[in-house]
Every structure is written in C-alpha cells, then in structure tokens.
Design an enzyme around this catalytic site. Structure first.
Site, PDB file in Angstrom:
ATOM      1  N   TYR A 127       0.917  -1.101   0.094  1.00  0.00           N
ATOM      2  CA  TYR A 127      -0.067  -0.099  -0.072  1.00  0.00           C
ATOM      3  C   TYR A 127       0.772   1.253  -0.094  1.00  0.00           C
ATOM      4  CZ  TYR A 127      -4.103   3.165   1.329  1.00  0.00           C
ATOM      5  OH  TYR A 127      -4.811   4.113   1.216  1.00  0.00           O
ATOM      6  N   LYS A 131       1.134   4.127  -3.030  1.00  0.00           N
ATOM      7  CA  LYS A 131       0.672   5.689  -2.549  1.00  0.00           C
ATOM      8  C   LYS A 131       1.903   6.491  -2.570  1.00  0.00           C
ATOM      9  CE  LYS A 131      -3.446   4.817  -1.896  1.00  0.00           C
ATOM     10  NZ  LYS A 131      -4.613   5.284  -2.912  1.00  0.00           N
TER      11      LYS A 131
END
Length: 221
Positions: A127, A131
């Site tokens: 993740y 990002k």
C-alpha cells in the site's frame, strides 16, 4: 462536488453505481466497471463527454489495501495493489490528460494518496509503495502538464471513517492509533471531500504538484 453544481461521473466496480449516482444528485451518472481495464477507462471518458460535453476534473480514488508483513506478502496482493492503486490511477490520468491537451482545455486532476505514502506504517509495504508512487507521479504530471493549464495534486488522508475505515479501525487498534494523533480522531468523509473540492476550484489556481496531508497531525512527529 455534486452539491456545488459539478456534473459528476461516478466510475466504480460496484454494479449498483448508477443507482448510487442517482441518489447522489441529479447531475450525476454512474458507469460500472474495472478501472484496470483500458476499454472501461475509455468508456468512462466517452460517457462523460457525451453526457456533459467536456471533462474539467478527474479525481482518482479507486484503491485497495492488503495488510501483511513484508516477508509474508503474496505476489498476488503486491501485483493487485500496484495495478489498482498506482497503474490504473496513472492510466486514467494519462487518458484524461491527453483528452484535455487535445481539446486545449485546462483542468484539475486530484490523485488519492495516503499518509502511508509519506511515513512507514506496519504491514503496509504494498500500500505504501503504491501511494508513494502516486505522490511522485503527481509531481511529474504537474511538471509536464503545467504548460497546458492542467493542475495535478494529491491528497493524503489518515484513516477516513468510510464503511471500510470503520470496519478496519474501530476498536483497540484504532484507539491506539488515535492516541498518537494530535487531533485525537480519524477523518470524516466530508473533510476529505472538501479538500478535493478546494483543489479543483479556482481558489487553488496556483497549487499544483502538491501533496496535501489531511492527517490530523499524525505525520508531524
């Protein structure tokens, strides 16, 4: 955005997205599909132009999260996270950016990043990588497309109290995280929507290539 009079196209995997759009506002339509599919991305742009005449704003906020220790994370979860969170966001921005450039139409693109793209969080390797990539991508697109009047920014929230956020973070784990935040609480959906609306507005006309943290002060320590 809908409440402020913006014509909105909701693009989502949910097959009921058209009904959700109708409930959101009279100026909204929904187009169901998978954002990783090139044909679907093209159809979203086509529907937007056909219904509303032009595209001025793109908000990239489709995403998934797979939490696991780095040494245990499966290849499948890594590939899916990067494909949906980073690659699909770039490809959607690329398609809309090309439309704006060809149409000689300035616009605003907002990419949803995360505080996890700025600091290290346990079990967030895929993740966080996706990002962090969004933030870097945002800067490059802003740099390249500024000459066309296209502004590109990112928003990096903390935990947001969506249905998914409540499910994942209500309870002892969430309480422990909130104790580390100066705000002492997580974000509400309207607080993120308001930031996005600001970045898409004329009031943000000189803001581009920026990553705006909406994290209750979590990352200042």
């Amino acid at each position: 955005l809908s409440k402020k009079g913006v014509n909105c196209v909701l693009a989502d995997l949910n097959p009921n997205v058209n009904e959700i759009a109708e409930k959101t506002g009279k100026n909204c339509i929904g187009v169901a599909g998978d954002i990783t599919n090139a044909q679907y991305r093209a159809s979203v742009i086509e529907e937007a132009v056909k219904k509303f005449g032009a595209i001025d704003i793109l908000v990239n906020c489709a995403g998934i999260v797979a939490l696991d220790k780095a040494e245990d994370l499966s290849d499948d979860y890594w590939e899916k996270t990067i494909a949906i969170n980073l690659s699909a966001s770039f490809k959607m921005a690329q398609a809309v950016g090309k439309y704006m450039i060809d149409a000689k139409r300035p616009g605003s693109i907002v990419n949803m990043a995360s505080q996890a793209g700025v600091i290290a969080l346990d079990k967030h390797v895929a993740y966080s990588a996706s990002k962090g990539g969004i933030i870097a991508m945002t800067k490059v697109l802003a740099y390249e497309w500024g000459k066309y009047g296209i502004r590109v920014n990112a928003v990096s929230p903390t935990v947001v109290m969506t249905a998914l956020g409540k499910k994942a973070w209500e309870g002892p784990v969430g309480d422990a995280l909130k104790k580390e935040m100066p705000s002492g609480r997580f974000a509400e959906t309207d607080e993120i929507a308001g930031v996005i609306a600001f970045l898409c507005s004329g009031a943000a006309g000189m803001i581009t290539g920026h990553n705006l943290l909406v994290d209750g002060g979590y990352t200042i320590k």
